[in-house]
Enzyme design. Structure first.
Site, short mmCIF file in Angstrom:
data_model
loop_
_atom_site.label_atom_id
_atom_site.label_comp_id
_atom_site.label_asym_id
_atom_site.label_seq_id
_atom_site.Cartn_x
_atom_site.Cartn_y
_atom_site.Cartn_z
N GLU A 107 0.85 -1.19 0.00
CA GLU A 107 0.00 0.00 0.00
C GLU A 107 0.89 1.25 0.00
O GLU A 107 1.78 1.36 0.83
CB GLU A 107 -0.90 -0.01 1.25
CG GLU A 107 -1.60 1.30 1.57
CD GLU A 107 -2.43 1.87 0.43
OE1 GLU A 107 -3.29 1.15 -0.11
OE2 GLU A 107 -2.21 3.04 0.06
N THR A 126 -12.38 3.93 -0.28
CA THR A 126 -13.41 3.22 0.49
C THR A 126 -13.54 3.85 1.87
O THR A 126 -14.65 4.00 2.39
CB THR A 126 -13.02 1.73 0.62
OG1 THR A 126 -12.69 1.23 -0.69
CG2 THR A 126 -14.17 0.91 1.18
N GLY A 150 -19.22 6.92 1.94
CA GLY A 150 -20.31 6.59 2.85
C GLY A 150 -20.41 5.08 3.03
O GLY A 150 -20.98 4.59 3.99
N ALA A 166 3.81 0.38 -5.69
CA ALA A 166 4.12 -0.45 -6.86
C ALA A 166 4.40 0.45 -8.04
O ALA A 166 3.70 1.45 -8.26
CB ALA A 166 2.93 -1.36 -7.16
N ASP A 225 -2.33 4.62 -10.87
CA ASP A 225 -1.09 3.82 -11.00
C ASP A 225 -1.33 2.43 -11.60
O ASP A 225 -0.59 1.98 -12.47
CB ASP A 225 -0.42 3.61 -9.63
CG ASP A 225 0.05 4.91 -9.01
OD1 ASP A 225 -0.14 5.97 -9.64
OD2 ASP A 225 0.60 4.86 -7.89
N ARG A 274 -26.15 10.88 -10.49
CA ARG A 274 -25.11 11.84 -10.11
C ARG A 274 -24.72 12.69 -11.32
O ARG A 274 -24.50 13.90 -11.19
CB ARG A 274 -23.89 11.09 -9.61
CG ARG A 274 -24.19 10.42 -8.32
CD ARG A 274 -23.09 9.48 -7.90
NE ARG A 274 -23.40 9.01 -6.57
CZ ARG A 274 -22.62 8.22 -5.85
NH1 ARG A 274 -21.48 7.81 -6.35
NH2 ARG A 274 -22.96 7.86 -4.65
N GLU A 308 -12.21 -0.19 -8.39
CA GLU A 308 -12.29 0.99 -9.25
C GLU A 308 -11.19 1.01 -10.32
O GLU A 308 -11.28 1.74 -11.30
CB GLU A 308 -12.22 2.27 -8.39
CG GLU A 308 -12.73 3.49 -9.13
CD GLU A 308 -12.77 4.74 -8.28
OE1 GLU A 308 -12.72 4.63 -7.04
OE2 GLU A 308 -12.84 5.84 -8.86
N ILE A 314 -19.43 -0.35 -3.49
CA ILE A 314 -19.13 -1.31 -2.42
C ILE A 314 -19.55 -2.72 -2.87
O ILE A 314 -18.88 -3.71 -2.58
CB ILE A 314 -19.80 -0.90 -1.08
CG1 ILE A 314 -19.31 0.51 -0.66
CG2 ILE A 314 -19.53 -1.92 0.02
CD1 ILE A 314 -17.83 0.63 -0.35
P1 ADP Z 1 -11.24 0.28 -4.36
O1 ADP Z 1 -12.47 1.01 -4.00
O2 ADP Z 1 -11.23 -0.16 -5.77
O3 ADP Z 1 -10.90 -0.77 -3.38
P2 ADP Z 1 -9.67 2.30 -3.05
O4 ADP Z 1 -9.61 3.67 -3.56
O5 ADP Z 1 -10.50 2.04 -1.85
O6 ADP Z 1 -10.06 1.36 -4.26
O7 ADP Z 1 -8.20 1.77 -2.71
C1 ADP Z 1 -7.12 1.85 -3.57
C2 ADP Z 1 -5.86 1.76 -2.74
O8 ADP Z 1 -4.73 1.54 -3.57
C3 ADP Z 1 -5.57 3.05 -1.96
O9 ADP Z 1 -5.35 2.73 -0.61
C4 ADP Z 1 -4.31 3.60 -2.63
O10 ADP Z 1 -3.49 4.35 -1.77
C5 ADP Z 1 -3.64 2.33 -3.10
N1 ADP Z 1 -2.68 2.52 -4.21
C6 ADP Z 1 -2.84 3.29 -5.31
N2 ADP Z 1 -1.75 3.22 -6.11
C7 ADP Z 1 -0.88 2.36 -5.50
C8 ADP Z 1 0.42 1.87 -5.84
N3 ADP Z 1 1.07 2.26 -6.94
N4 ADP Z 1 1.02 1.02 -4.98
C9 ADP Z 1 0.40 0.63 -3.82
N5 ADP Z 1 -0.83 1.06 -3.47
C10 ADP Z 1 -1.48 1.91 -4.29
#
Ligand code: ADP
Length: 585
Positions: free
Chosen positions: A166, A175, A179, A285, A351, A411, A550, A566
């Site tokens: 992360e 997330t 909400g 990553a 990313d 929306r 997403e 969700i």
């Molecule tokens: P989803 O709703 O699809 O689960 P979120 O927005 O809740 O997506 O979560 C995406 C997560 O991925 C975030 O915590 C974000 O910080 C993390 N993230 C985004 N890019 C990278 C990356 N390059 N390496 C590691 N984590 C990442």
């Protein structure tokens, strides 16, 4: 005269000297300090010895899930450096500031301030970061909702070695700040209210935006069951009522406790800990590693202290969308440029889409960027006061005091309608009682206080007063409300045909909330099949690569309905965990 001067000089010497002595070092001992956080006080304690902070801990915090951790991250750095010159935790500014305030408060009780902390020589870390090589069965990229769900499901399905990386210092992603309501057709609360619903009806509702029917079928068919999985396996708790999101045919959305993402994210995090799934925070990553057959065999990442090269049989991309990546936004929809604010959490930069696309993954629906209509006009933060609208108890007006859209439309439709109004803003009118009934004061009091302080929410006993305070045409607003209440009496909104139960706007005090649309969800992303395999431009599976949430495209077409994100992350997060496990054993 001479005597007076002598007296003043000696007084100066006495007080000057003694006060200097009093602050020349900090007192030894343990001191508590308090700062004002997002949800209440953040209380910390520090232990001081020889002007050095030797220990520090959070005593009490109402900051939830990831935000709460920001305090601990800061306190650890404060001990490490023995100074308050520590960066705020990105994405948790409010909590960070509260922690610094609490630290200053504690230091003042120790008889001084940060200038008295003994200087500590921190080792230079300018040398090249080493690259650590690790091998794991499955690497999940991104610890948002989809990532944590995928990792949990992988572990529960027998994967022996799953890690999550992360890039932020805490888990949760978008997330966490949502909400987190979940569309679950056929749920028990619907039955209690006599609402008839089915997977087919959800399928029809989602399909209207033009997404892939096969993916939507899977989403709709698993929605109810997976809401139960969240309750039974992850222990997510739900409120005892439902929410009616725009674009749905019926009221069907479960509300997590407290009506925010902190409930599911907090519970997912707990489950991850329980299952001993390692989460490598501050690790971003950067690149997928492929073999000559373009199969994914690894991943490169950058950590704070070292870089990583993971050898792995499966990578699950769950990095979220690209709501904060302005260049990508502009590339795919020039209207969504830097002038448009974003509701997104820090770190949501596209990313995963970029990494997958770099190895030939197909992308779908990239031009569809959703704006959330009701956001803070200054920061872009999604406004929870809008829960009142989702319970059906709000009307929307423009500066001229006129309604201009069906309040429970999609929306997209509402956002576009708001953009066409004076100043590109809208105003929600509700009674304070309705906001209370919608749980706004109970669950989102700090937001209400903040909006009031900044003048984006005004309260008054009469419609004329509330309109004047906000600079909305008072006469027209009174007329609008009269006509609206007439529609409620007649049982039909003759102007915009508002769906659901119609509620009168009757007794003051009234609230008027100024809002603007902001980027919320990016519907486009990596093309997947129903088992979450990532597909290349010829429709072939890229072996070893899976994606959910997403970061993927094609499910929500040109408009994601509220509370279906969700459902999406749960259904496809679980499938990604299952598929990756069975194919990497
Ligand atoms: P989803 O709703 O699809 O689960 P979120 O927005 O809740 O997506 O979560 C995406 C997560 O991925 C975030 O915590 C974000 O910080 C993390 N993230 C985004 N890019 C990278 C990356 N390059 N390496 C590691 N984590 C990442």
């Amino acid at each position: 005269m001479k005597r007076i001067i002598t007296l003043l000089v000696s007084l100066f010497l006495v007080f000057g000297c003694s006060s200097k002595q009093a602050v020349s070092s900090l007192k030894d001992g343990t001191f508590t300090g308090v700062g004002k956080g997002r949800n209440g006080d953040v209380k910390i304690s520090i232990s001081i010895k020889d002007s050095t902070i030797v220990d520090a801990e959070v005593v009490e915090t109402k900051e939830t899930a990831g935000y709460g951790e920001a305090s601990t991250i800061i306190l650890n750095k404060v001990i490490e450096t023995n100074s308050l010159e520590v960066d705020a935790v990105s994405g948790a500014t409010f909590t960070s500031n509260a922690t610094f305030e609490a630290l200053k408060n504690a230091l003042s009780k120790a008889g001084g301030d940060e200038s008295l902390l003994a200087k500590k020589v921190v080792e230079e870390t300018s040398k090249e970061k080493e690259t650590i090589k690790e091998s794991h069965q499955i690497v999940v990229v991104g610890a948002g909702g989809a990532g944590m769900i995928a990792a949990i499901e992988a572990k529960l399905n027998g994967a022996e070695d799953v890690v999550i990386i992360e890039k932020m210092p805490f888990v949760g992603g978008n997330t966490l700040i949502s909400g987190a309501e979940m569309a679950a057709p056929g749920n028990d609360l619907q039955k209690q209210e006599g609402i008839e619903d089915s997977a087919d009806l959800l399928y029809e509702d989602v399909l209207k935006a033009g997404g892939n029917p096969d993916l939507i079928r899977v989403l709709a068919d698993n929605a109810l069951n997976d809401s139960k999985w969240l309750s039974e396996v992850v222990n997510v708790e739900w409120e005892n009522e439902l929410m009616f999101f725009g674009g749905h045919s019926v009221k069907r959305s479960l509300i997590p406790l407290g009506a925010r993402g902190t409930e599911p994210v907090g519970k997912l995090k707990k489950k991850i800990e329980e299952l001993n799934i390692p989460v490598m925070l501050n690790t971003k990553a950067t690149e997928l590693i492929v073999n000559e057959k373009n199969e994914v065999i690894g991943l490169k990442a950058e950590g704070e202290k070292a870089n990583y090269e993971f050898e792995t049989k499966g990578v699950i991309l769950t990095t979220g969308g690209f709501g904060n990546n302005v260049e990508m936004r502009k590339k795919y929809d020039p209207n969504v440029d830097e002038s448009v604010l974003s509701t997104n959490a820090k770190g949501i930069d596209g990313d995963g889409i970029i990494m997958a696309s770099n190895i030939g993954a197909d992308l779908v629906g990239m031009e569809y960027i959703q704006l959330y209509p009701v956001c803070n006009p200054e920061t872009g933060a999604l406004l929870y006061v809008d829960d009142t609208r989702l319970k059906g108890m709000t009307i929307m007006v423009n500066k001229e005091g006129k309604r201009f859209v069906e309040e429970l439309n999609t929306r997209y439709a509402i956002s576009m309608a708001v953009k066409a109004q004076t100043g590109s803003v809208g105003y929600e009118l509700m009674t304070k009682k309705a906001a209370e009934e919608a749980g706004v004061l109970l669950n989102h009091k700090s937001e209400v206080d903040d909006l009031m302080e900044k003048g984006y929410l005004v309260e008054a006993d009469t419609l004329a007063e509330v309109a004047e305070k906000m600079g909305v045409d008072a006469k027209t607003l009174e007329e609008t409300v009269k006509v609206w209440n007439g529609y409620v009496d007649g049982g039909k909104d003759l102007e915009f045909n508002k769906r659901g139960t119609l509620y009168k706007i009757e007794e003051g005090p009234y609230w008027l909330v100024k809002f603007a649309p902001a980027v919320h969800h990016t519907m486009g992303g990596i093309k997947i099949d129903t088992q979450t395999h990532v597909l290349d431009k010829d429709g072939n599976v890229i072996k070893g690569l899976y994606a959910a949430g997403e970061v993927t495209g094609g499910i929500h077409g040109n408009n994601r309905l509220g509370s279906v994100a969700i459902t999406d992350i749960t259904v496809f997060g679980r499938i990604a965990g299952q598929t990756a496990t069975s194919e990497t054993k």
